[in-house]
Write an enzyme that holds these catalytic residues in place. Sequence first.
Site: not given
Ligand code: LLP
Length: 428
Positions: A237, A279-280, A282, A319, A323, A350-351
Amino acid sequence: MLDLFPATAAIEGDELTLGGMTASALAAEFGTPLVVLDEQTLVARARAYRAAAPDALIAYGTKAFPNVAVLRLLADEGLGADVSTLGELEFALAAGVPAERIVVHGNNKSDAELARAAEVGAGLVVLDAPDEVERAATAGIRRVLLRVTPGIEVDTHASIRTGHAGSKFGFTPETAIAALAHARELGLEAAGLHVHLGSQLVDASAGWASIAWLAGFASVCERETGWSPAVVDLGGGLAIRHVEDDPDPSIEDFVAQILDRVQRGFDAHDLAPPQLVLEPGRSVVGPAGVTLYRVGVVKQAADGTRWAAIDGGMSDNPRPQLYDARYTALLANRASDGPTATYSVAGKHCESGDVLIRRVALADPRRGDLLAVPATGAYTLAMASNYNGVPRPAAVLVRDGQARLIRRRESVDDLLAVEVGRDEGRSG
Ligand code: LLP
């Protein structure tokens, strides 16, 4: 602007360089669009997590950039992998991530996914729904966490919130307590609890609230069932910076706060401190990535909008459409030229909504220029599609003046390969 780019980014002469290679040389060798990952940045960010929480399992959120070479590099740094499908599990296994460091997620796991997790001995399987308890036991899973939904709203885009009361993820607190009892009856090792609140969380206070909530919930579990979590998995997150006015949260501060708050939360309820899993996704891979595009058409619309069109778009980075994500860009082959005007960067799809960047000041972009978009390592190629029959880009890792292809570019032939009856209409 350069500080949005990976650690090794520099401007030499008139050229942007990444990992000691000019953007032009990378584009000439590998084509565009191209995702360039800076190995030094990636490794530094992995190490920052490990150093900040040496006793925790850092399970890289594979979904951010599922790639065998990246997973292997991170595994060499002691990270594990959070996987949410059979495909991601196979990526982690192909990369040699030790099974005990694999955390298996999914809000609707198939029997095949559960069976494979059991077969390879995945360290933790995170149960997400009441009926999964029995299915996991039948599949031969041994060690599980329960994902609970605290009912906390966080300040991020609604599509990437997960811990709110209406979430499709996890158990409600009441069903979690029943599921814990059920899991233990069936002989599963209920190791602990999991909470993931959302992604790209700029304001960490919701995260802190969830830790306090989790400690309170753990104490309810202990009171009602005599069980308390040995493991607490707080998901991912942490936000990253995409444009200059974004805040730049630090991994060190974020993790230090987590450790402190978990300790205080569990102390307050007289519970033993749990083993931590993070669980990082991004925040590990996002800032390491830069996407290089080739500029094509440049023109002005009737209302004065200056368009610069690139050779990619919503098929390699959806994205902005999903978002409202904002990005910025630099002309990589004339990186020291000052901006001349504000442009909108359009994709080739095409949009009309296929706009990568609404407004960015650029130095008179012309056909053939290279556009570099920073902070695009996470959830870009990972969410790429073949919309409009566009093959997905290649990815390279750069380091010390060398580039290594880690994902080859797709070809139109690759797309045709899954079409049935593709040769029937061919004349030659
Ligand atoms: N753990 C779980 C259970 C998750 O669902 C996620 C992300 C993560 C870890 C990793 O989260 P992060 O550290 O990357 O924020 N496609 C979207 C993001 C979707 C995230 C889904 N779950 C975007 O492009 O912003």
